[in-house]
Motif scaffolding. Structure first.
Motif, PDB file in Angstrom:
ATOM      1  N   PHE A 108       0.845  -1.203  -0.010  1.00  0.00           N
ATOM      2  CA  PHE A 108      -0.015  -0.029   0.007  1.00  0.00           C
ATOM      3  C   PHE A 108       0.740   1.225  -0.140  1.00  0.00           C
ATOM      4  O   PHE A 108       1.814   1.278   0.652  1.00  0.00           O
ATOM      5  CB  PHE A 108      -0.923  -0.063   1.123  1.00  0.00           C
ATOM      6  N   PHE A 109       0.294   2.335  -0.694  1.00  0.00           N
ATOM      7  CA  PHE A 109       0.950   3.486  -0.787  1.00  0.00           C
ATOM      8  C   PHE A 109       0.014   4.630  -0.389  1.00  0.00           C
ATOM      9  O   PHE A 109      -1.139   4.619  -1.124  1.00  0.00           O
ATOM     10  CB  PHE A 109       1.640   3.700  -2.111  1.00  0.00           C
ATOM     11  N   LEU A 110       0.230   5.915   0.023  1.00  0.00           N
ATOM     12  CA  LEU A 110      -0.745   6.765   0.096  1.00  0.00           C
ATOM     13  C   LEU A 110      -1.047   7.602  -1.238  1.00  0.00           C
ATOM     14  O   LEU A 110      -0.213   7.838  -1.831  1.00  0.00           O
ATOM     15  CB  LEU A 110       0.095   7.979   1.010  1.00  0.00           C
ATOM     16  N   ALA A 111      -2.353   7.717  -1.284  1.00  0.00           N
ATOM     17  CA  ALA A 111      -2.638   8.235  -2.456  1.00  0.00           C
ATOM     18  C   ALA A 111      -3.009   9.722  -2.329  1.00  0.00           C
ATOM     19  O   ALA A 111      -3.061  10.617  -3.439  1.00  0.00           O
ATOM     20  CB  ALA A 111      -4.182   7.554  -3.030  1.00  0.00           C
ATOM     21  N   LYS A 112      -3.066  10.151  -0.970  1.00  0.00           N
ATOM     22  CA  LYS A 112      -3.326  11.507  -0.538  1.00  0.00           C
ATOM     23  C   LYS A 112      -2.343  11.975   0.711  1.00  0.00           C
ATOM     24  O   LYS A 112      -1.830  10.985   1.209  1.00  0.00           O
ATOM     25  CB  LYS A 112      -4.792  11.800  -0.117  1.00  0.00           C
ATOM     26  N   PRO A 113      -1.735  13.078   0.316  1.00  0.00           N
ATOM     27  CA  PRO A 113      -0.976  13.660   1.724  1.00  0.00           C
ATOM     28  C   PRO A 113      -1.609  13.813   2.832  1.00  0.00           C
ATOM     29  O   PRO A 113      -2.798  13.659   2.904  1.00  0.00           O
ATOM     30  CB  PRO A 113      -0.373  14.987   0.910  1.00  0.00           C
ATOM     31  N   TYR A 114      -0.916  13.974   3.842  1.00  0.00           N
ATOM     32  CA  TYR A 114      -1.634  13.853   5.238  1.00  0.00           C
ATOM     33  C   TYR A 114      -2.441  14.924   5.343  1.00  0.00           C
ATOM     34  O   TYR A 114      -3.606  14.910   6.161  1.00  0.00           O
ATOM     35  CB  TYR A 114      -0.297  13.915   6.279  1.00  0.00           C
ATOM     36  N   ASP A 115      -2.226  16.096   4.834  1.00  0.00           N
ATOM     37  CA  ASP A 115      -2.938  17.390   4.993  1.00  0.00           C
ATOM     38  C   ASP A 115      -4.342  17.140   4.141  1.00  0.00           C
ATOM     39  O   ASP A 115      -5.037  18.316   4.030  1.00  0.00           O
ATOM     40  CB  ASP A 115      -2.222  18.739   4.763  1.00  0.00           C
ATOM     41  N   ASP A 116      -4.597  16.248   3.449  1.00  0.00           N
ATOM     42  CA  ASP A 116      -5.706  15.946   2.408  1.00  0.00           C
ATOM     43  C   ASP A 116      -6.744  15.010   3.214  1.00  0.00           C
ATOM     44  O   ASP A 116      -7.547  14.282   2.482  1.00  0.00           O
ATOM     45  CB  ASP A 116      -5.383  15.861   1.289  1.00  0.00           C
ATOM     46  N   LEU A 117      -6.531  14.822   4.592  1.00  0.00           N
ATOM     47  CA  LEU A 117      -7.210  13.624   5.114  1.00  0.00           C
ATOM     48  C   LEU A 117      -8.275  13.908   6.109  1.00  0.00           C
ATOM     49  O   LEU A 117      -8.772  13.092   6.921  1.00  0.00           O
ATOM     50  CB  LEU A 117      -6.339  12.443   5.725  1.00  0.00           C
ATOM     51  N   ALA A 118      -8.356  15.398   6.394  1.00  0.00           N
ATOM     52  CA  ALA A 118      -9.359  15.925   7.342  1.00  0.00           C
ATOM     53  C   ALA A 118     -10.615  15.033   7.350  1.00  0.00           C
ATOM     54  O   ALA A 118     -11.360  14.589   8.304  1.00  0.00           O
ATOM     55  CB  ALA A 118      -9.635  17.292   7.188  1.00  0.00           C
ATOM     56  N   GLU A 119     -11.443  14.926   6.180  1.00  0.00           N
ATOM     57  CA  GLU A 119     -12.644  14.496   6.014  1.00  0.00           C
ATOM     58  C   GLU A 119     -12.814  12.974   6.319  1.00  0.00           C
ATOM     59  O   GLU A 119     -13.707  12.400   7.029  1.00  0.00           O
ATOM     60  CB  GLU A 119     -13.066  14.429   4.568  1.00  0.00           C
ATOM     61  N   ILE A 120     -11.918  11.954   5.926  1.00  0.00           N
ATOM     62  CA  ILE A 120     -11.810  10.722   6.408  1.00  0.00           C
ATOM     63  C   ILE A 120     -11.511  10.670   7.947  1.00  0.00           C
ATOM     64  O   ILE A 120     -12.093   9.735   8.628  1.00  0.00           O
ATOM     65  CB  ILE A 120     -10.879   9.903   5.481  1.00  0.00           C
TER      66      ILE A 120
END
Length: 315
Positions: free
Chosen positions: A73-85
């Motif tokens: 697995f690899f991050l598809a989004k950066p850490y600062d784009d995960l607020a919603e989830i």
């Protein structure tokens, strides 16, 4: 393994692990493309690889991760784009019951000792679901199972007087830990701590969940306690964090004070970086005294209305 979709009914454990993975990525400020390994997460989160695997598949379906059959697995989004989830996962399957038990206990609506059947009837849930919630509470250290006698709540910070006493005690022991003769800084741990507190101060406090805000605060104080070189000092600070967890979850929903606290944490770390432990201890004492005054004034122990109609019979 069956395909895991957005609406899959995760077990309480799997939901918590998924939430912890998101929190870990955000705390470590990992960039898109970062490799996320099952083994690495299992070590970091101190859990087995089975729920990690299920949670990773779930997060891949949510679009947070991409999967390569050969490399993982690899991050598809950066850490600062995960607020919603992060926000979605902050209310997991067991959280409504968890929160109701916490509030009812703080309000004195659940006795010190109780049987599982009492809560099953009160919340109209299965024994399996209830045990998942009680297991989480037990891991957090504010309840214990008694052989043949049901469950018993352990002492909690459940009044203004107890809250003030805890802060008065912390204002003594935490500065003392910074001045201990065995004090030694773990540079890597302090760098992680500084990175996290800087993230909060720079705006992270606006999108972090109450759980993330509390855990980052607790991690700061426990990290500095670990530098003291005194195992009893570390255990005491950790235990106090467990005792204040429920009350602090209420406070963590108020965003602005969390930025101020992060700024104060950074000032303490700056003193330690300069080698000025006396100034760091003084900053710590003032920080705890200010937090005590602010939080006690915030009326954290007001009774909260709950959507539970049934009354709990006194034990």
């Amino acid at each position: 393994m069956p395909k895991i979709g957005k609406d899959m009914n995760l077990t309480p454990l799997q939901a918590r692990v998924a939430r912890d993975i998101v929190a870990y990525v955000r705390q470590e400020q990992l960039a898109a493309g970062h490799h996320v390994s099952e083994l690495g997460l299992a070590k970091a989160l101190k859990t087995s690889r089975t729920p990690i695997k299920i949670a990773l598949n779930y997060l891949a379906e949510r679009g947070m991760l991409s999967q390569d059959r050969n490399r993982g697995f690899f991050l598809a989004k950066p850490y600062d784009d995960l607020a919603e989830i992060a926000q979605d996962l902050s209310v997991s399957i067991d959280d409504p019951i968890y929160q109701q038990i916490a509030v009812m206990r703080l309000n004195g609506q659940i006795p010190e000792q109780f049987a599982e059947t009492d809560l099953m009837r009160l919340f109209n849930i299965s024994r399996y679901m209830l045990r998942g919630v009680l297991s989480r509470i037990q891991q957090e250290g504010w309840i214990e199972q008694r052989a043949g006698q049901g469950w018993q709540f352990l002492p909690m910070i459940d009044s203004v007087e107890a809250y003030e006493e805890s802060y008065s005690f912390r204002a003594i022991i935490e500065p003392a830990g910074l001045l201990a003769p065995t004090f030694m800084i773990d540079t890597e741990a302090m760098a992680r701590c500084k990175k996290q507190q800087q993230f909060i101060a720079d705006g992270g406090y606006l999108t972090m969940t109450p759980q993330e805000l509390f855990e980052s605060n607790a991690q700061f104080h426990e990290t500095l306690a670990s530098f003291s070189g005194n195992r009893f000092h570390v255990q005491t600070v950790r235990r106090l964090d467990q005792l204040r967890r429920l009350v602090e979850y209420r406070q963590a929903s108020k965003r602005a004070p969390r930025r101020e606290q992060a700024v104060e944490h950074l000032a303490i770390l700056a003193c330690l970086e300069k080698g000025d432990r006396l100034a760091a201890a003084d900053h710590m004492r003032k920080h705890l005294e200010q937090a005590r005054r602010h939080k006690v004034a915030a009326e954290l122990f007001e009774a909260v209305e709950l959507p539970v109609e049934a009354a709990f019979e006194s034990a």
